[in-house]
Design a protein around this motif. Structure first.
Motif, short mmCIF file in Angstrom:
data_model
loop_
_atom_site.label_atom_id
_atom_site.label_comp_id
_atom_site.label_asym_id
_atom_site.label_seq_id
_atom_site.Cartn_x
_atom_site.Cartn_y
_atom_site.Cartn_z
N ALA A 1 -1.38 4.08 -0.53
CA ALA A 1 -0.25 3.84 0.37
C ALA A 1 0.82 3.01 -0.34
O ALA A 1 2.02 3.31 -0.24
N PHE A 2 0.40 1.97 -1.05
CA PHE A 2 1.34 1.10 -1.76
C PHE A 2 2.14 1.88 -2.80
O PHE A 2 3.37 1.82 -2.83
N ALA A 3 1.47 2.63 -3.66
CA ALA A 3 2.15 3.39 -4.72
C ALA A 3 3.10 4.43 -4.13
O ALA A 3 4.22 4.61 -4.62
N GLY A 4 2.64 5.09 -3.08
CA GLY A 4 3.47 6.12 -2.45
C GLY A 4 4.77 5.57 -1.91
O GLY A 4 5.85 6.15 -2.11
N ARG A 5 4.70 4.45 -1.21
CA ARG A 5 5.90 3.88 -0.59
C ARG A 5 6.75 3.10 -1.57
O ARG A 5 7.96 3.01 -1.41
N ALA A 6 6.15 2.52 -2.60
CA ALA A 6 6.92 1.77 -3.60
C ALA A 6 7.58 2.69 -4.61
O ALA A 6 8.47 2.27 -5.35
N GLY A 7 7.14 3.95 -4.67
CA GLY A 7 7.68 4.88 -5.66
C GLY A 7 7.18 4.57 -7.06
O GLY A 7 7.92 4.67 -8.03
N ILE A 8 5.92 4.21 -7.14
CA ILE A 8 5.32 3.79 -8.41
C ILE A 8 4.27 4.79 -8.86
O ILE A 8 3.44 5.24 -8.07
N THR A 9 4.30 5.13 -10.14
CA THR A 9 3.18 5.83 -10.77
C THR A 9 2.20 4.73 -11.17
O THR A 9 2.55 3.85 -11.96
N LEU A 10 1.00 4.77 -10.61
CA LEU A 10 0.04 3.67 -10.75
C LEU A 10 -1.29 4.19 -11.26
O LEU A 10 -1.92 5.05 -10.64
#
Length: 195
Positions: A141-150
Protein backbone atom coordinates in the motif's frame (compact mmCIF):
# COMPACT_ATOMS: atom_id res chain seq x y z
CA UNK A 1 10.55 24.30 0.57
CA UNK A 2 9.55 22.17 3.56
CA UNK A 3 8.90 18.51 2.89
CA UNK A 4 5.77 18.15 5.02
CA UNK A 5 2.26 16.82 4.59
CA UNK A 6 -0.83 16.19 6.71
CA UNK A 7 -3.64 13.88 5.66
CA UNK A 8 -6.93 12.69 7.14
CA UNK A 9 -8.58 9.62 5.61
CA UNK A 10 -11.85 8.15 6.86
CA UNK A 11 -13.53 4.98 5.60
CA UNK A 12 -16.14 2.60 6.98
CA UNK A 13 -13.27 0.56 8.48
CA UNK A 14 -10.65 3.09 9.60
CA UNK A 15 -9.92 6.71 10.47
CA UNK A 16 -6.29 7.74 9.91
CA UNK A 17 -4.87 11.16 10.74
CA UNK A 18 -1.20 11.48 9.80
CA UNK A 19 1.42 14.21 9.49
CA UNK A 20 5.03 13.87 8.39
CA UNK A 21 8.12 16.05 8.04
CA UNK A 22 10.71 14.27 5.92
CA UNK A 23 13.39 16.71 7.12
CA UNK A 24 12.69 16.28 10.81
CA UNK A 25 14.72 14.79 13.63
CA UNK A 26 12.83 11.57 14.32
CA UNK A 27 10.19 12.94 16.71
CA UNK A 28 7.14 10.75 16.71
CA UNK A 29 3.74 10.21 18.29
CA UNK A 30 2.13 7.06 16.99
CA UNK A 31 -1.11 5.34 18.00
CA UNK A 32 -2.67 2.64 15.81
CA UNK A 33 -4.23 0.37 18.44
CA UNK A 34 -1.67 -2.30 17.45
CA UNK A 35 1.34 -2.12 19.82
CA UNK A 36 3.76 -4.03 17.57
CA UNK A 37 2.82 -1.87 14.57
CA UNK A 38 3.33 1.28 16.68
CA UNK A 39 6.82 0.01 17.50
CA UNK A 40 7.66 -0.62 13.83
CA UNK A 41 6.45 2.83 12.77
CA UNK A 42 8.49 4.33 15.64
CA UNK A 43 11.57 2.62 14.20
CA UNK A 44 10.78 3.76 10.64
CA UNK A 45 10.51 7.35 11.90
CA UNK A 46 13.54 7.28 14.19
CA UNK A 47 15.91 5.67 11.67
CA UNK A 48 14.71 7.88 8.81
CA UNK A 49 14.82 11.07 10.92
CA UNK A 50 11.18 11.78 10.01
CA UNK A 51 8.88 13.66 12.36
CA UNK A 52 5.78 11.49 12.26
CA UNK A 53 2.40 11.66 13.97
CA UNK A 54 -0.21 8.99 13.39
CA UNK A 55 -3.58 8.65 15.09
CA UNK A 56 -5.32 5.62 13.64
CA UNK A 57 -8.45 3.80 14.71
CA UNK A 58 -9.88 0.81 12.94
CA UNK A 59 -11.84 -2.41 13.24
CA UNK A 60 -8.94 -4.29 14.84
CA UNK A 61 -11.45 -6.53 16.61
CA UNK A 62 -12.06 -8.02 13.13
CA UNK A 63 -8.34 -8.21 12.31
CA UNK A 64 -5.35 -5.92 11.87
CA UNK A 65 -5.39 -5.90 8.08
CA UNK A 66 -7.61 -2.87 7.41
CA UNK A 67 -5.72 -0.62 9.83
CA UNK A 68 -2.28 -1.74 8.68
CA UNK A 69 -3.08 -1.40 4.98
CA UNK A 70 -4.83 1.96 5.42
CA UNK A 71 -1.92 3.40 7.41
CA UNK A 72 0.28 2.31 4.48
CA UNK A 73 -2.04 4.10 2.05
CA UNK A 74 -2.06 7.33 4.06
CA UNK A 75 1.69 7.25 4.74
CA UNK A 76 2.30 6.73 1.01
CA UNK A 77 0.00 9.64 0.12
CA UNK A 78 1.76 11.84 2.69
CA UNK A 79 5.25 10.99 1.43
CA UNK A 80 4.18 11.63 -2.16
CA UNK A 81 2.66 14.96 -1.18
CA UNK A 82 5.66 15.98 0.96
CA UNK A 83 8.05 15.31 -1.93
CA UNK A 84 6.04 17.61 -4.19
CA UNK A 85 7.59 17.98 -7.64
CA UNK A 86 10.61 15.89 -6.52
CA UNK A 87 13.06 18.49 -7.83
CA UNK A 88 16.56 18.20 -6.39
CA UNK A 89 16.05 14.92 -4.50
CA UNK A 90 18.48 12.04 -4.89
CA UNK A 91 15.55 9.81 -5.94
CA UNK A 92 17.38 6.56 -5.12
CA UNK A 93 17.94 5.16 -1.65
CA UNK A 94 19.49 1.99 -0.32
CA UNK A 95 20.10 0.63 3.17
CA UNK A 96 21.38 -2.65 4.56
CA UNK A 97 20.31 -3.23 8.14
CA UNK A 98 21.13 -6.10 10.49
CA UNK A 99 18.95 -7.13 13.42
CA UNK A 100 20.60 -9.92 15.39
CA UNK A 101 20.50 -13.00 13.10
CA UNK A 102 18.64 -11.12 10.34
CA UNK A 103 20.07 -9.09 7.47
CA UNK A 104 17.83 -6.97 5.23
CA UNK A 105 18.50 -4.72 2.27
CA UNK A 106 16.01 -2.17 1.00
CA UNK A 107 16.44 -0.34 -2.30
CA UNK A 108 14.02 2.23 -3.62
CA UNK A 109 13.46 4.55 -6.53
CA UNK A 110 11.09 7.49 -6.09
CA UNK A 111 10.09 6.99 -9.71
CA UNK A 112 6.31 7.42 -9.84
CA UNK A 113 6.33 3.79 -11.02
CA UNK A 114 5.08 1.90 -7.97
CA UNK A 115 6.24 -1.67 -7.62
CA UNK A 116 6.99 -3.95 -4.68
CA UNK A 117 9.45 -6.84 -4.52
CA UNK A 118 9.22 -8.54 -1.11
CA UNK A 119 11.53 -11.47 -0.44
CA UNK A 120 11.62 -13.06 3.00
CA UNK A 121 12.99 -16.42 4.18
CA UNK A 122 10.84 -19.39 3.21
CA UNK A 123 11.02 -20.80 6.72
CA UNK A 124 10.63 -18.59 9.78
CA UNK A 125 11.38 -20.44 13.00
CA UNK A 126 10.10 -17.97 15.60
CA UNK A 127 6.62 -16.69 14.76
CA UNK A 128 4.96 -13.60 16.20
CA UNK A 129 1.43 -12.17 16.37
CA UNK A 130 2.18 -9.68 13.55
CA UNK A 131 3.38 -11.68 10.58
CA UNK A 132 5.59 -10.80 7.61
CA UNK A 133 2.64 -11.06 5.20
CA UNK A 134 0.80 -8.31 7.07
CA UNK A 135 3.99 -6.23 6.80
CA UNK A 136 3.97 -6.98 3.07
CA UNK A 137 0.43 -5.56 2.76
CA UNK A 138 1.60 -2.38 4.50
CA UNK A 139 4.56 -1.94 2.15
CA UNK A 140 2.46 -2.77 -0.93
CA UNK A 141 0.00 0.00 0.00
CA UNK A 142 2.81 2.41 0.92
CA UNK A 143 4.81 1.88 -2.29
CA UNK A 144 1.70 2.09 -4.44
CA UNK A 145 0.53 5.41 -3.03
CA UNK A 146 4.00 6.96 -2.66
CA UNK A 147 4.88 6.10 -6.27
CA UNK A 148 7.97 4.20 -5.19
CA UNK A 149 9.65 1.18 -6.72
CA UNK A 150 10.52 -0.70 -3.53
CA UNK A 151 12.73 -3.79 -3.27
CA UNK A 152 12.81 -5.50 0.13
CA UNK A 153 15.17 -8.44 0.41
CA UNK A 154 15.68 -10.27 3.69
CA UNK A 155 18.85 -12.22 3.01
CA UNK A 156 18.39 -14.42 6.06
CA UNK A 157 16.67 -14.48 9.43
CA UNK A 158 14.83 -16.82 11.77
CA UNK A 159 12.83 -14.58 14.12
CA UNK A 160 9.75 -12.87 12.63
CA UNK A 161 10.08 -9.86 14.96
CA UNK A 162 13.71 -9.34 13.90
CA UNK A 163 12.83 -9.74 10.23
CA UNK A 164 10.03 -7.16 10.32
CA UNK A 165 12.05 -4.78 12.48
CA UNK A 166 15.03 -4.85 10.11
CA UNK A 167 12.67 -4.12 7.19
CA UNK A 168 11.10 -1.06 8.82
CA UNK A 169 14.49 0.32 9.92
CA UNK A 170 16.02 -0.20 6.47
CA UNK A 171 13.01 1.33 4.73
CA UNK A 172 13.25 4.46 6.89
CA UNK A 173 16.96 4.77 6.16
CA UNK A 174 16.51 4.23 2.41
CA UNK A 175 13.68 6.77 2.20
CA UNK A 176 15.78 9.31 4.09
CA UNK A 177 18.50 8.95 1.47
CA UNK A 178 16.14 8.99 -1.51
CA UNK A 179 14.27 12.08 -0.32
CA UNK A 180 17.37 14.08 0.58
CA UNK A 181 18.60 16.96 -1.57
CA UNK A 182 21.74 16.97 -3.66
CA UNK A 183 22.98 20.38 -4.85
CA UNK A 184 24.26 18.81 -8.06
CA UNK A 185 20.70 17.99 -9.12
CA UNK A 186 18.76 20.76 -10.82
CA UNK A 187 15.22 19.82 -11.63
CA UNK A 188 14.37 16.14 -11.34
CA UNK A 189 16.93 13.35 -11.49
CA UNK A 190 15.85 11.88 -14.81
CA UNK A 191 17.18 12.17 -18.35
CA UNK A 192 13.52 12.40 -19.42
CA UNK A 193 13.14 15.61 -17.43
CA UNK A 194 10.14 14.26 -15.54
CA UNK A 195 9.46 11.62 -12.90
Amino acid sequence: MAKTAAILRETGETRIKLSIDLEGSGKRKISTGIPFFNHMLDLFSAHGFFDLEIDATGDIEVDFHHTVEDVGIVLGDAVNSALGDKKGIKRYGHAVTPMDETLTSVSMDVSNRPFLVFNVPEKIYVKGPFDVYLAKEFFRAFAGRAGITLHINVHYGENEHHIIESIFKACGRALSEASSKDDRISGVRSTKGVI
